[in-house]
Design a protein around this motif. Structure first.
Motif, short mmCIF file in Angstrom:
data_model
loop_
_atom_site.label_atom_id
_atom_site.label_comp_id
_atom_site.label_asym_id
_atom_site.label_seq_id
_atom_site.Cartn_x
_atom_site.Cartn_y
_atom_site.Cartn_z
N PHE A 101 0.84 -1.12 0.11
CA PHE A 101 -0.07 -0.01 -0.08
C PHE A 101 0.94 1.17 0.12
O PHE A 101 0.70 2.26 -0.84
CB PHE A 101 -0.86 -0.20 1.41
N LEU A 102 1.98 1.31 0.78
CA LEU A 102 2.66 2.39 1.09
C LEU A 102 3.39 2.60 -0.50
O LEU A 102 3.68 3.59 -0.96
CB LEU A 102 4.17 2.04 1.90
N PHE A 103 4.10 1.45 -1.30
CA PHE A 103 4.68 1.46 -2.24
C PHE A 103 3.61 2.14 -3.60
O PHE A 103 4.13 2.88 -4.23
CB PHE A 103 5.40 0.18 -2.84
N TRP A 104 2.39 1.78 -3.46
CA TRP A 104 1.60 2.10 -4.33
C TRP A 104 1.33 3.71 -4.25
O TRP A 104 1.50 4.24 -5.04
CB TRP A 104 0.11 1.40 -4.24
N GLY A 105 1.18 4.17 -2.96
CA GLY A 105 0.91 5.57 -2.61
C GLY A 105 2.14 6.44 -2.99
O GLY A 105 2.02 7.58 -3.75
N LEU A 106 3.24 5.79 -2.94
CA LEU A 106 4.51 6.68 -3.55
C LEU A 106 4.56 6.51 -4.76
O LEU A 106 5.11 7.53 -5.32
CB LEU A 106 5.93 5.90 -2.89
N LEU A 107 4.23 5.53 -5.54
CA LEU A 107 4.45 5.43 -7.04
C LEU A 107 3.41 6.26 -7.60
O LEU A 107 3.66 7.15 -8.51
CB LEU A 107 4.21 3.94 -7.44
N VAL A 108 2.11 6.62 -7.30
CA VAL A 108 1.01 7.23 -7.70
C VAL A 108 1.40 8.66 -7.49
O VAL A 108 1.17 9.52 -8.04
CB VAL A 108 -0.23 6.49 -7.16
N GLY A 109 1.67 8.90 -6.05
CA GLY A 109 2.00 10.51 -5.63
C GLY A 109 3.06 10.91 -6.44
O GLY A 109 3.27 12.16 -6.62
N GLY A 110 4.22 10.18 -6.38
CA GLY A 110 5.66 10.67 -7.32
C GLY A 110 5.00 10.96 -8.70
O GLY A 110 5.62 11.94 -9.22
N TYR A 111 4.28 9.99 -9.46
CA TYR A 111 4.01 10.51 -10.76
C TYR A 111 3.17 11.75 -10.63
O TYR A 111 3.39 12.47 -11.73
CB TYR A 111 2.88 9.23 -11.25
N PHE A 112 2.03 11.90 -9.87
CA PHE A 112 1.34 13.11 -9.82
C PHE A 112 2.38 14.32 -9.47
O PHE A 112 2.25 15.36 -10.26
CB PHE A 112 0.25 13.08 -9.01
N PHE A 113 3.11 14.32 -8.76
CA PHE A 113 3.75 15.35 -8.10
C PHE A 113 4.91 15.46 -9.33
O PHE A 113 5.02 17.00 -9.75
CB PHE A 113 4.51 15.01 -7.14
#
Length: 196
Positions: free
Chosen positions: A54-66
């Motif tokens: 879940f943490l990895f997913w959030g970082l992956l998606v958040g990093g993409y958007f950022f």
């Protein structure tokens, strides 16, 4: 020639994230669970491996958007639009990071669980606002070029609302739809903004 090759390489990397990595990992995270009866936050606390996923997913998606929204700001006309996009993007990513850091355990920590839900909802709302700011600013600068993407944005908002009403909660179905749809919208917006 080198600039063209660099653009092609970054385009391939963008496509890899937008079409394969993020949707694939999002579907993997949702798993075979009842998509309308559970959500990522509830699934994440069922085991240490799931929480790390879940943490990895959030970082992956958040990093993409950022990364993409921060770069997209350079293509917006006017200082105010660029500043607003950066503020909304930063706010959305901060809310996502804090939501990821607070485990969803309503039976043990109801106040933290409520804060987790609030921060996750704020992250999504701020992300949609950031996308809308970018779309409106670019449409104003280049009339007629971003109208379809504005309709896609409205479709994402309507589809998310319908999935919320259908399940009566934030469900895995809603999270999968919202994640994949916004990732693909941002990909298309980024490509369209760079066209002259």
């Amino acid at each position: 020639m080198s600039a063209r090759r660099g653009r092609r390489k970054s385009g391939l990397l963008l496509d890899l994230f937008a079409w394969v990595l993020i949707p694939g990992y999002t579907l993997l995270l949702a798993g075979g669970a009842r998509w309308l009866g559970t959500n990522f936050s509830a699934l994440a606390v069922t085991g240490a491996g799931r929480y790390r996923g879940f943490l990895f997913w959030g970082l992956l998606v958040g990093g993409y958007f950022f990364l993409l929204l921060s770069r997209l700001a350079a293509y917006l006309p006017g200082f105010r639009a660029r500043l607003l996009l950066r503020l909304l993007t930063g706010g959305a990513c901060l809310c996502l990071i804090y939501a990821l850091a607070i485990p969803y355990l309503p039976a043990y920590f109801p106040r933290f669980a409520a804060l987790h839900v609030l921060l996750a909802a704020l992250a999504c709302g701020l992300l949609m606002a950031a996308l809308l700011v970018a779309l409106l600013a670019l449409e104003r600068a280049r009339p007629g070029r971003f109208g379809r993407l504005l309709l896609v944005w409205a479709g994402i908002a309507a589809g998310s609302g319908a999935l919320f009403l259908l399940a009566g909660m934030v469900s895995s179905a809603l999270e999968v739809f919202f994640t994949v749809a916004t990732v693909l919208l941002l990909r298309r917006l980024w490509l369209a903004a760079r066209e002259r």
